[in-house]
Structures are given as C-alpha cells and as structure tokens.
Design an enzyme around this catalytic site. Structure first.
Site, PDB file in Angstrom:
ATOM      1  N   ASP A  10       0.872  -1.173   0.000  1.00  0.00           N
ATOM      2  CA  ASP A  10       0.000   0.000   0.000  1.00  0.00           C
ATOM      3  C   ASP A  10       0.912   1.227   0.000  1.00  0.00           C
ATOM      4  OD1 ASP A  10      -2.402   1.589   0.398  1.00  0.00           O
ATOM      5  OD2 ASP A  10      -1.800   1.827   2.477  1.00  0.00           O
ATOM      6  N   SER A  11       0.317   2.399  -0.135  1.00  0.00           N
ATOM      7  CA  SER A  11       1.105   3.625  -0.060  1.00  0.00           C
ATOM      8  C   SER A  11       1.577   3.897   1.375  1.00  0.00           C
ATOM      9  CB  SER A  11       0.244   4.801  -0.523  1.00  0.00           C
ATOM     10  OG  SER A  11      -0.922   4.876   0.279  1.00  0.00           O
ATOM     11  N   CYS A  73      -4.559  -1.557  -1.733  1.00  0.00           N
ATOM     12  CA  CYS A  73      -4.705  -0.114  -1.918  1.00  0.00           C
ATOM     13  C   CYS A  73      -5.776   0.111  -2.984  1.00  0.00           C
ATOM     14  CB  CYS A  73      -3.369   0.469  -2.359  1.00  0.00           C
ATOM     15  SG  CYS A  73      -3.445   2.220  -2.803  1.00  0.00           S
ATOM     16  N   GLU A 152      -2.591   8.589   8.712  1.00  0.00           N
ATOM     17  CA  GLU A 152      -1.124   8.468   8.783  1.00  0.00           C
ATOM     18  C   GLU A 152      -0.570   9.213   9.998  1.00  0.00           C
ATOM     19  OE1 GLU A 152       1.190   6.760   6.855  1.00  0.00           O
ATOM     20  OE2 GLU A 152      -0.452   5.802   5.739  1.00  0.00           O
ATOM     21  N   CYS A 184     -10.969   3.049   0.228  1.00  0.00           N
ATOM     22  CA  CYS A 184      -9.535   3.224   0.443  1.00  0.00           C
ATOM     23  C   CYS A 184      -9.212   2.392   1.674  1.00  0.00           C
ATOM     24  CB  CYS A 184      -9.232   4.691   0.696  1.00  0.00           C
ATOM     25  SG  CYS A 184      -7.584   5.002   1.355  1.00  0.00           S
ATOM     26  N   HIS A 186      -7.137   2.711   3.906  1.00  0.00           N
ATOM     27  CA  HIS A 186      -6.882   3.457   5.143  1.00  0.00           C
ATOM     28  C   HIS A 186      -8.173   3.660   5.956  1.00  0.00           C
ATOM     29  CE1 HIS A 186      -2.987   4.636   3.440  1.00  0.00           C
ATOM     30  NE2 HIS A 186      -2.678   5.236   4.569  1.00  0.00           N
TER      31      HIS A 186
END
Ligand code: DGL
Length: 269
Positions: A10-11, A73, A152, A184, A186
């Site tokens: 993932d990012s 992702c 994040e 997403c 996240h």
C-alpha cells in the site's frame, strides 16, 4: 501447499487492514508488507505517477519471491492493476472486485455509497465493477482527501476527524445509502467514527478485509496455503519506522517494532 510468503503493499498504513484480516484467517502464512510511507499519499496524484510508484513497489516485493501479491490499496487497484498483473505470473489480487461484490450482497435498498481517494473516485472503478454485477444499483461516490493524512498521523478518533467525516458523508446521507464502501484501505481505521456518525442502519464494507478474503480463497483454490502453524511477518517502509511501528502496532494489537525495517525502492525508471 506452499511455504512461500504473501506480499502485501500500500502507499502507507492502509494495507494493514488487509494484513489484520490475513493474520486472523490464515495465521500460518508468512507475510511481507511494504508501505511506501515516503511517498504517501498516492490518491491525490496523477494516474501516471501512481502507476510508476506501484510498479516500483511491486518490483520490491517480487524480489522476496512471494506466491501471491495483494494490492491492498484502492487507488493502485483502481488505476494500475493490469500493469501490475503484466509484470508477473503469480496471482495479483486487487481490492475493487471483491469489495464491489460484498457491497452488492449487503445492500437492501440498492443504494450504495463509495468513499475513496480522488484518484479512485475519478477512475470510476467501483462504478464499473458494480455496474457489471447489478446495473440497477444507485451509486454515490465521494472523494475524501483529508482521510489518509488523518490516519497516517494517528488522528483515528478525534474531533478533527469527526468534522471531516461529517463533511464527506453528507452527500451519501442525502442519497439514502444503506451500504458504504470504505474504498480506500486506510478508511477502516476510521471505522469507529464512521460507524458512530453514519449509524447502525448503514453497513460498512471494509475493502482491506474483502481483499484479504479474496486472496485466501484464491490460494485455497490453487492448493497454495501454508502448512505452518504460525507465520512470520516482516514490514518494510520507505520512511522512518517509528511512526509506522507505533500506529501499526496499535492497529494490529501487537508490538511489531522489531519486525519493521526502512528500505529504499528502486526508482530508476
Ligand atoms: N490505502 C490507499 C487506498 O486504498 C491510500 C491511498 C493514498 O495513499 O492516498 O487508496
């Protein structure tokens, strides 16, 4: 049977929503995770940049000789899945298809909301996948560019996060959706706030979890599951390990400090 590892990327932290599910359903599997924390977020970038980053990330994981890779992702799965699949013979599973299927199964009133990054919403990937399953379903999509930085930075349940959630879900509430795709990976980290504000009558679909279930089914179908009792997990990030270890450890409910390493991915193309 295969004792090779599973690659997940993932990012940043988002793919851990898939890892958490993998640990739960396939505890014997080795997992190699890569989070491109030096370049997160991806979701506000151009298609070409996302594709380039994603191919570099996959190349890093392919060097670990995985038996399959989970693109954990929504952004990469939406814009670069075919490029990634062209790079290898092993299964490369994305989040969009399995998540779309789960949402179609969950909705009772045929109205589904999609929360995703700007790139995911722009790509119309969920519209395409859901349209192929049931064209009568009414979709309302909303890009949520503030969510990834909030996650994040650890603002998982905070008044700032609540404000952002209220702003982003307003069009979905207006449309009367009964199912919301957390498109997403996240976003499931924000589930407590999202669930509280959307209410019990709305089903939340966790894209990380659905992708993990799809990967497990694919490995099982190919008789590629590990026979080990307890797998090893390694986490690689492209920036400082401290912040990642802290939030990841909280989310996975275990201390992973010794298993996280900073690496550089090759960016020479
Ligand atoms: N977890 C990624 C996704 O599922 C986050 C994208 C980003 O880095 O903006 O879309």
């Amino acid at each position: 049977m295969s004792e090779q590892t599973i690659g997940v990327f993932d990012s940043g932290l988002g793919g851990l929503t898939a890892v958490r599910e993998l640990i739960k359903i396939l505890p014997g599997e080795d997992i190699v995770y890569f989070g491109d924390t030096a370049r997160v977020p991806y979701g506000t970038r151009s298609r070409d940049t996302i594709r380039k980053f994603a191919m570099q990330d996959l190349r890093f994981l392919l060097d670990k000789n995985p038996k399959a890779v989970l693109v954990a992702c929504g952004t990469i799965s939406s814009v670069a899945l075919s490029d990634l699949r062209a790079m290898t013979e092993i299964p490369v599973i994305g989040v969009v298809e399995p998540t779309a299927r789960a949402a179609c199964n969950a909705t009772r009133n045929g109205k589904i909301g999609i929360l995703g990054t700007s790139a995911t919403v722009k790509s119309q990937s969920y519209q395409t996948a859901i349209g192929a399953i049931d064209p009568s379903i009414q979709l309302t999509a909303q890009a949520c560019p503030l969510f990834v930085p909030l996650v994040e930075n650890g603002y998982l349940d905070h008044p700032i996060t609540e404000l952002a959630v209220k702003e982003y879900i307003a069009p979905l509430q207006e449309a009367g959706v009964d199912t919301v795709i957390l498109g997403c990976t996240h976003y499931p980290l924000l589930k407590p706030v999202l669930g509280r504000i959307l209410g019990d009558h709305v089903t939340l679909i966790d894209s990380g979890k659905e992708a993990a279930l799809a990967l497990a089914a694919a490995l099982k179908a190919q008789n590629q599951l590990s026979s080990a009792a307890e797998g090893q997990r390694r986490y690689y990030v492209s920036d400082e390990v401290g912040n990642f270890s802290h939030i990841a450890g909280m989310f996975l409910n275990q201390n992973i400090d010794g298993a996280v390493e900073k690496v550089s991915v090759k960016t020479d193309d």
